[in-house]
Design a protein around this motif. Structure first.
Motif, PDB file in Angstrom:
ATOM      1  N   GLY A 137      47.953  33.873  39.179  1.00 13.43           N
ATOM      2  CA  GLY A 137      47.621  32.909  40.225  1.00 13.43           C
ATOM      3  C   GLY A 137      46.965  33.561  41.419  1.00 13.43           C
ATOM      4  N   LEU A 138      47.453  34.737  41.797  1.00 11.30           N
ATOM      5  CA  LEU A 138      46.875  35.448  42.935  1.00 11.30           C
ATOM      6  C   LEU A 138      45.459  35.899  42.629  1.00 11.30           C
ATOM      7  N   ARG A 139      45.200  36.357  41.412  1.00 12.59           N
ATOM      8  CA  ARG A 139      43.847  36.771  41.044  1.00 12.59           C
ATOM      9  C   ARG A 139      42.886  35.585  41.117  1.00 12.59           C
ATOM     10  N   GLU A 140      43.325  34.453  40.664  1.00 11.89           N
ATOM     11  CA  GLU A 140      42.477  33.247  40.739  1.00 11.89           C
ATOM     12  C   GLU A 140      42.194  32.881  42.183  1.00 11.89           C
ATOM     13  N   ASP A 141      43.202  32.993  43.040  1.00 11.49           N
ATOM     14  CA  ASP A 141      43.011  32.672  44.452  1.00 11.49           C
ATOM     15  C   ASP A 141      42.081  33.670  45.138  1.00 11.49           C
TER      16      ASP A 141
END
Length: 407
Positions: A137-141
């Protein structure tokens, strides 16, 4: 001690899964049950803040391949949480209503990210990094964010800052400390990491606390600092350390150490009969240091899990490994071994801090308490031996002599 018929492992992280695998590798043929909160099979944490977050890989390093557990008759139950332990009855109860008898029990429940007790700490979108889902999720953000604020200048905070810069985000790191990683490495080595990140465009707000996370129902939008200034952000990550997950152990009546871990002896046994602890939660008596030590790094979880397997089936061996961890940030890679007291140990540097090619030694009464090699990879075995062997050395020897000759 007779071999147990049934071993229950609470926690399917690196420590618990390594214990299960090691039990089979040691020839244990009894029942093994592993209960894990997450839906994923066991994986290692370091790639979450490194290769996976950078986008260099799409999966973590799995502890074992997908078929290992079934092929080796390990009953891995993912997405099942242990809710209570009844030591007298030798039972573990779970979130699905199951009751599991044990002859030996290993607690390897790991840690959870700490939060900050300030207004806005419950705003949607405030990120932490601990699990595979967190990392994805953090990579996508990061791929969409323009301005990122990282609260915390420790290992996770600095690694995420490096990843965010690779994603071309504007990055500001906030921490009360005067330098990144300074509580662990001291001011001189901290300055190496500060300058490294500054050269890559990171802005530091050091010596500043967080007063409030700002935003609304749509999510966090910024960070107000203790000096009244405010940082606008599309993404905020809180990386202020982790807390051992000992609620289950505490409720069962196990002794909790001052540092928050589960008290264990040199062999990772708790005071309760046939109950052991490993990984982040284990505050175990370390013979090398003569005191309880609790370590939250990857190698400790892996090595303690592997080691405790032998004691679960009748061995009585102390765990003697020195702490070890590593980091990769931009073009800097390093490994750290041992435990230093930066307030009292002498810092000895071999090489050049400015070039970021050096070995740092922390020395107490002529013995190396810790060593960190930065972008120098030829002396790992010698460094381990110096830390573990407690050979008497001088500062000049550490700076100039062949390190292999000192061990």
């Amino acid at each position: 001690m007779s071999e147990p018929k049934r071993i229950v492992i609470v926690g399917a992280g690196l420590a618990g899964a390594s214990a299960a695998a090691s039990l089979r590798e040691r020839g244990y043929s009894g029942e093994i049950l592993v209960l894990g909160d997450e839906k994923h099979r066991p994986y290692e944490l370091p790639p979450l803040s490194k290769g996976l977050l950078l986008g260099d890989k799409d999966e973590p390093d799995w502890v074992r391949d997908e078929n290992f557990y079934a092929e080796h008759n390990v009953d891995l139950r993912s997405g099942v949480t242990a809710t209570r332990i009844e030591l007298g009855a030798r039972l573990v109860l779970d979130s699905h209503g199951g009751e599991h008898r044990f002859d030996r029990l290993l607690l390897a429940t790991g840690s959870r990210p700490r939060s900050l007790p300030v207004p806005g700490a419950d705003l949607p979108g405030l990120r932490t990094l601990r699990t595979l889902d967190d990392a994805l999720g953090l990579r996508e953000d990061l791929a969409k964010a323009e301005r990122v604020v990282v609260v915390g200048a420790g290992w996770i905070g600095t690694e995420v800052a490096a990843a965010a810069r690779k994603h071309d985000c504007e990055v500001t790191v906030v921490d009360m400390v005067s330098g990144p990683l300074e509580p662990v490495l001291g001011p001189d080595i901290s300055a190496v990491f500060r300058d490294l990140h500054s050269e890559h465009g990171v802005t530091w707000r050091l010596g500043a606390g967080v007063a409030e996370f700002t935003g609304g129902p749509d999510g966090v939008r910024g960070v107000r600092l203790s000096d009244g200034s405010e940082l606008t952000a599309d993404l905020v990550l809180v990386a202020v350390g982790v807390a051992p997950r000992v609620e289950l152990a505490h409720a069962a009546g196990l002794e909790i150490a001052d540092d928050g871990g589960v008290c264990a002896d040199a062999g990772l046994r708790t005071a309760a009969p046939d109950v052991y602890a490993a990984g982040d939660i284990a505050a175990h008596f370390h013979p090398r240091y003569g005191k309880r030590v609790r370590v939250e790094h990857w190698a400790n979880a892996k090595n303690q899990g592997t080691h405790v397997a032998g004691n679960l089936i009748g061995e009585n061996e102390p765990y003697l490994n020195s702490p070890y961890f590593f980091t990769d940030q931009y073009d800097l890679g390093c490994e750290y071994r041992g435990i230093a007291d930066i307030d009292t140990d002498e810092l000895v540097v071999r090489g050049d801090l400015a070039s970021r090619e050096f070995i740092a030694f922390w020395v107490r009464q002529g013995q190396v308490t810790a060593a960190m090699n930065v972008n120098m990879w030829d002396d790992g075995d010698a460094l381990k031996s110096l830390v573990d062997g407690r050979a008497t050395v001088t500062a000049d020897q550490l700076r100039t002599a062949d390190l292999g000759s000192l061990v």
